[in-house]
Every structure is written in structure tokens, then in C-alpha cells.
Write a protein that holds these residues in place. Structure first.
Motif, short mmCIF file in Angstrom:
data_model
loop_
_atom_site.label_atom_id
_atom_site.label_comp_id
_atom_site.label_asym_id
_atom_site.label_seq_id
_atom_site.Cartn_x
_atom_site.Cartn_y
_atom_site.Cartn_z
N ARG A 88 4.52 1.50 -0.31
CA ARG A 88 3.97 2.77 0.17
C ARG A 88 3.06 3.35 -0.89
NH1 ARG A 88 6.73 8.05 2.88
NH2 ARG A 88 5.26 9.55 2.03
N PHE A 89 1.91 3.87 -0.43
CA PHE A 89 0.92 4.47 -1.31
C PHE A 89 0.51 5.81 -0.73
CE2 PHE A 89 0.74 -0.10 -1.49
CZ PHE A 89 0.81 -0.36 -2.86
N ASP A 90 0.80 6.91 -1.45
CA ASP A 90 0.46 8.25 -0.96
C ASP A 90 -1.03 8.49 -1.02
OD1 ASP A 90 2.98 9.11 -0.19
OD2 ASP A 90 3.44 10.01 -2.13
N THR A 142 -10.24 0.56 -0.82
CA THR A 142 -9.08 0.01 -1.51
C THR A 142 -9.15 -1.51 -1.56
OG1 THR A 142 -7.73 1.88 -0.79
CG2 THR A 142 -6.55 -0.09 -1.51
N LEU A 190 -2.83 -5.29 -4.65
CA LEU A 190 -1.62 -4.50 -4.39
C LEU A 190 -0.51 -5.35 -3.79
CD1 LEU A 190 -3.26 -1.33 -2.80
CD2 LEU A 190 -2.59 -1.66 -5.18
N PHE A 221 -0.14 8.59 4.21
CA PHE A 221 0.18 7.52 3.27
C PHE A 221 -0.13 6.17 3.90
CE2 PHE A 221 4.00 8.87 5.49
CZ PHE A 221 4.56 7.69 5.96
N CYS A 222 -0.17 5.17 3.05
CA CYS A 222 -0.45 3.80 3.48
C CYS A 222 0.79 2.96 3.26
CB CYS A 222 -1.62 3.23 2.68
SG CYS A 222 -1.97 1.49 3.02
N TYR A 229 -10.13 5.41 3.04
CA TYR A 229 -9.15 4.87 2.09
C TYR A 229 -9.09 3.35 2.23
CZ TYR A 229 -4.74 3.77 -0.17
OH TYR A 229 -3.77 3.20 -0.99
#
Length: 161
Positions: A39-41, A30, A35, A48-49, A26
Motif C-alpha cells: 500500500r502506498f498513500d 510512478t 516497487l 492510496f494505491c 499518480y
């Protein structure tokens, strides 16, 4: 605890659990420059990130922490960061316990603390027995930008738990 850099990960990933590799994939796929922090699922509620921006501070001003439900992959995108590390949370004095609601416990000190230095492109993996004191400054305060991948323990094989 594991420390590595993204440029070496491809040839060393065989040594890591597949779910840790999924988190690093991921990261590698990315474009974080597009961004904003948040929070990014990756896998709903299980992985999550957290994209974070902050300034480092002297270690004496930072609290150590540990988690019991999640493994952290802390990937430095910008700046320079020292992270203090130690083992065995049970042997340390708790100063704030948010384990039930936020899966984080804070400690004032780490016995036999070692320091690791992260530069952009490097990451550290922290397991539940790893106390870590992130966001520490080396010589002077530094603006850092980092991606923290949180991986729920249920995504690991039963042998880990």
C-alpha cells in the motif's frame, strides 16, 4: 464504469473528474518496476494505491465485489485480465459482507454480466454501483501485476454523493 488506456488518457482526461485524474497522474508518474506489492498513500486515508500481484482464474472461481466508500481505478501493469461487470448491487445476492471494516461486499453472480479485457496500460474505473469480478482468466491462467487506486467518495464533489 469507465475503461480507457493510459496512452489515450491525456486527450480524454477532460471527461474525467479531477480526483480521478489525480489517481491516473499518480499511475503515469510512478515507476512500478521499482516497487514491491503493498500500500502506498497518495492522500492519507483518502486516496492510496494497492500494488498487487496474483494469478487469474476462471470467472466461475472468482467472486464479484462492490465498494461503497471508495472508487477503484484498476490499472493493469502486466499480464492479461478479464473483469466481469454489472450494475446495482442491491439486486444481487450477497455471499460475504465486509462493508463495515473493509468496504467490500462479495457476490456470487452478476446479473447481465459483461466482460472487459484489460491489457497492460489499460485501466478501468469502478464506482459504488459497479459490481466487478476482477482477476478472471481469458483462455488460461495468467500472472498479473496491477495498481489499484482507491479514492474515498469524500474527495468527489457533493453532487456525486
Amino acid at each position: 464504469m469507465i475503461v480507457c488506456c493510459l496512452r489515450d488518457w491525456e486527450r480524454e482526461k477532460f471527461a474525467l473528474h479531477p480526483i480521478i485524474n489525480k489517481g491516473i497522474e499518480y499511475i503515469s508518474q510512478t515507476d512500478f518496476t521499482t516497487l514491491t506489492p503493498g500500500r502506498f498513500d497518495i492522500i492519507s486515508d483518502k486516496m492510496f494505491c494497492l500494488l498487487q500481484e496474483m494469478h487469474t482464474a476462471p470467472a466461475s472461481q472468482m467472486r464479484a465485489e462492490s465498494h461503497f466508500k471508495f472508487v477503484d481505478i484498476q490499472f493493469l501493469l502486466q499480464g492479461e485480465e478479464l473483469i466481469g461487470v454489472g450494475r446495482d448491487p442491491a439486486a444481487h445476492k450477497v455471499v460475504e459482507d465486509r462493508a463495515e471494516k473493509q468496504d467490500i461486499v462479495f457476490y456470487q453472480d452478476i446479473n447481465n454480466e459483461s466482460l472487459i479485457r484489460l491489457e497492460p496500460g489499460m485501466f478501468a474505473v469502478f464506482f459504488p454501483q459497479d459490481l466487478h469480478r476482477p482477476c478472471c482468466s481469458n483462455q488460461s491462467q495468467s500472472f498479473i501485476r496491477k495498481a489499484v487506486i482507491k479514492i474515498h467518495l469524500s474527495l468527489f464533489d457533493d453532487a456525486y454523493r
